[in-house]
Design a protein around this motif. Structure first.
Motif, mmCIF file in Angstrom:
data_model
loop_
_atom_site.group_PDB
_atom_site.id
_atom_site.type_symbol
_atom_site.label_atom_id
_atom_site.label_comp_id
_atom_site.label_asym_id
_atom_site.label_seq_id
_atom_site.Cartn_x
_atom_site.Cartn_y
_atom_site.Cartn_z
ATOM 1 N N MET A 1 -30.724 5.528 17.282
ATOM 2 C CA MET A 1 -30.790 4.294 16.510
ATOM 3 C C MET A 1 -31.787 4.478 15.363
ATOM 4 N N GLU A 2 -31.382 4.168 14.155
ATOM 5 C CA GLU A 2 -32.233 4.335 12.989
ATOM 6 C C GLU A 2 -33.353 3.310 12.994
ATOM 7 N N ILE A 3 -34.390 3.603 12.171
ATOM 8 C CA ILE A 3 -35.562 2.750 12.143
ATOM 9 C C ILE A 3 -35.207 1.325 11.724
ATOM 10 N N GLU A 4 -34.250 1.169 10.783
ATOM 11 C CA GLU A 4 -33.849 -0.180 10.346
ATOM 12 C C GLU A 4 -33.258 -0.979 11.503
ATOM 13 N N HIS A 5 -32.440 -0.307 12.316
ATOM 14 C CA HIS A 5 -31.840 -0.975 13.471
ATOM 15 C C HIS A 5 -32.901 -1.327 14.513
ATOM 16 N N ARG A 6 -33.870 -0.442 14.701
ATOM 17 C CA ARG A 6 -34.926 -0.715 15.674
ATOM 18 C C ARG A 6 -35.762 -1.926 15.252
ATOM 19 N N LEU A 7 -36.116 -1.973 13.968
ATOM 20 C CA LEU A 7 -36.898 -3.106 13.472
ATOM 21 C C LEU A 7 -36.108 -4.408 13.577
ATOM 22 N N PHE A 8 -34.811 -4.324 13.308
ATOM 23 C CA PHE A 8 -33.951 -5.504 13.417
ATOM 24 C C PHE A 8 -33.923 -6.012 14.858
ATOM 25 N N VAL A 9 -33.692 -5.106 15.804
ATOM 26 C CA VAL A 9 -33.634 -5.484 17.218
ATOM 27 C C VAL A 9 -34.980 -6.040 17.676
ATOM 28 N N LEU A 10 -36.075 -5.406 17.275
ATOM 29 C CA LEU A 10 -37.410 -5.872 17.647
ATOM 30 C C LEU A 10 -37.667 -7.277 17.114
ATOM 31 N N SER A 11 -37.303 -7.513 15.851
ATOM 32 C CA SER A 11 -37.522 -8.822 15.231
ATOM 33 C C SER A 11 -36.748 -9.917 15.948
ATOM 34 N N ILE A 12 -35.493 -9.652 16.276
ATOM 35 C CA ILE A 12 -34.667 -10.653 16.950
ATOM 36 C C ILE A 12 -35.149 -10.878 18.375
ATOM 37 N N ALA A 13 -35.623 -9.818 19.018
ATOM 38 C CA ALA A 13 -36.157 -9.965 20.378
ATOM 39 C C ALA A 13 -37.419 -10.833 20.364
ATOM 40 N N ILE A 14 -38.267 -10.626 19.362
ATOM 41 C CA ILE A 14 -39.472 -11.452 19.219
ATOM 42 C C ILE A 14 -39.084 -12.903 18.976
ATOM 43 N N LEU A 15 -38.070 -13.116 18.139
ATOM 44 C CA LEU A 15 -37.603 -14.483 17.863
ATOM 45 C C LEU A 15 -37.105 -15.158 19.134
ATOM 46 N N ALA A 16 -36.267 -14.461 19.903
ATOM 47 C CA ALA A 16 -35.724 -15.039 21.136
ATOM 48 C C ALA A 16 -36.842 -15.392 22.114
ATOM 49 N N THR A 17 -37.833 -14.516 22.198
ATOM 50 C CA THR A 17 -38.951 -14.761 23.114
ATOM 51 C C THR A 17 -39.822 -15.913 22.634
ATOM 52 N N THR A 18 -40.178 -15.882 21.354
ATOM 53 C CA THR A 18 -41.053 -16.918 20.796
ATOM 54 C C THR A 18 -40.405 -18.292 20.878
ATOM 55 N N ALA A 19 -39.145 -18.386 20.477
ATOM 56 C CA ALA A 19 -38.452 -19.669 20.513
ATOM 57 C C ALA A 19 -38.331 -20.186 21.945
ATOM 58 N N SER A 20 -38.127 -19.286 22.903
ATOM 59 C CA SER A 20 -38.045 -19.696 24.311
ATOM 60 C C SER A 20 -39.378 -20.255 24.798
ATOM 61 N N VAL A 21 -40.458 -19.546 24.495
ATOM 62 C CA VAL A 21 -41.783 -19.959 24.963
ATOM 63 C C VAL A 21 -42.153 -21.327 24.406
ATOM 64 N N TYR A 22 -41.993 -21.495 23.091
ATOM 65 C CA TYR A 22 -42.424 -22.758 22.485
ATOM 66 C C TYR A 22 -41.398 -23.866 22.705
ATOM 67 N N GLY A 23 -40.156 -23.508 22.940
ATOM 68 C CA GLY A 23 -39.187 -24.517 23.336
ATOM 69 C C GLY A 23 -39.547 -25.122 24.679
ATOM 70 N N ILE A 24 -39.930 -24.272 25.623
ATOM 71 C CA ILE A 24 -40.348 -24.756 26.948
ATOM 72 C C ILE A 24 -41.628 -25.577 26.838
#
Length: 226
Positions: A1-24
């Motif tokens: 997986m190229e660096i652009e794809h890794r950064l994309f996946v990391l960013s979306i994973a952070i978003l999913a986690t952050t939104a879940s935490v503060y949504g709760i």
């Protein structure tokens, strides 16, 4: 997986986690409008990961719907009403929360399925997000009025960054970003910051009290119209 794809996946994973935490966290405060809206954002991020990492087409369809909901029929209106709990003393009755989400979901479904309005969708999304940005300008002023300057600055940064994302989303692709991975990685981080900063700014106004209670009766009358 190229660096652009890794950064994309990391960013979306952070978003999913952050939104879940503060949504709760918002749900724990009894603000179901913001809590569920944040969880919709989390579901969008998680669905993107399912699609990208698991090659599951259903993940893309869910993410597309949640994205349309958050940017258009649901997100801006629901976010404004949710934040009005600390700016205008707005406390909707539970059935009205359900009604708003049901209507927003129905409107989103109609919007994404109607080919006749496909060309107008980007403009609609931008207009709706701009309405939210105008409200957030007042939110920043209220934070400054109670001397919550750090959060006033944070929300101002979130406002500008999110409005920039909204303006670029369908109109200004980044040069050399054919797959839009860089844009979505940036958007994911901006949205993560929005989810977190609005929660802490909300708490700051909640602690400060505020003068919104006098507006509550007017909103009670508004709900009767529906």
């Amino acid at each position: 997986m190229e660096i652009e794809h890794r950064l994309f996946v990391l960013s979306i994973a952070i978003l999913a986690t952050t939104a879940s935490v503060y949504g709760i966290k918002f749900l724990g405060k009894g603000n179901y409008l913001l809590g569920v809206e944040w969880l919709v954002v989390a579901l969008s991020g998680a669905s993107i990961l399912v699609f990208v990492l698991g090659d599951v087409d259903a993940g893309y369809r869910v993410a597309y719907f949640c994205d349309a909901f958050a940017r258009g029929c649901g997100g801006p209106v629901i976010m404004i009403l949710g934040l009005m709990a600390v700016t205008h003393g707005y406390r909707p009755v539970p059935w009205f929360d359900v009604y708003l989400f049901a209507r927003a979901a129905a409107g989103t479904a109609a919007l994404v399925e109607a080919d006749a309005v496909a060309a107008l969708r980007p403009v609609f999304y931008l207009v709706m997000w701009s309405v939210l940005s105008l409200y957030l300008i007042g939110f920043v002023r209220r934070l400054a009025a109670v001397r919550a300057y750090r959060h006033a600055f944070g929300v101002a940064v979130a406002l500008v960054a999110a409005q920039t994302i909204a303006g670029m989303y369908d109109f200004y692709p980044l040069p050399g970003d054919e797959e839009r991975l860089a844009f979505y990685a940036w958007a994911g981080m901006v949205w993560s910051f929005v989810c977190a900063e609005l929660y802490y700014a909300y708490c700051a106004l909640e602690r400060a009290g505020g003068d919104g209670a006098r507006d509550h009766a007017a909103f009670d009358e508004l709900e009767q119209l529906f």
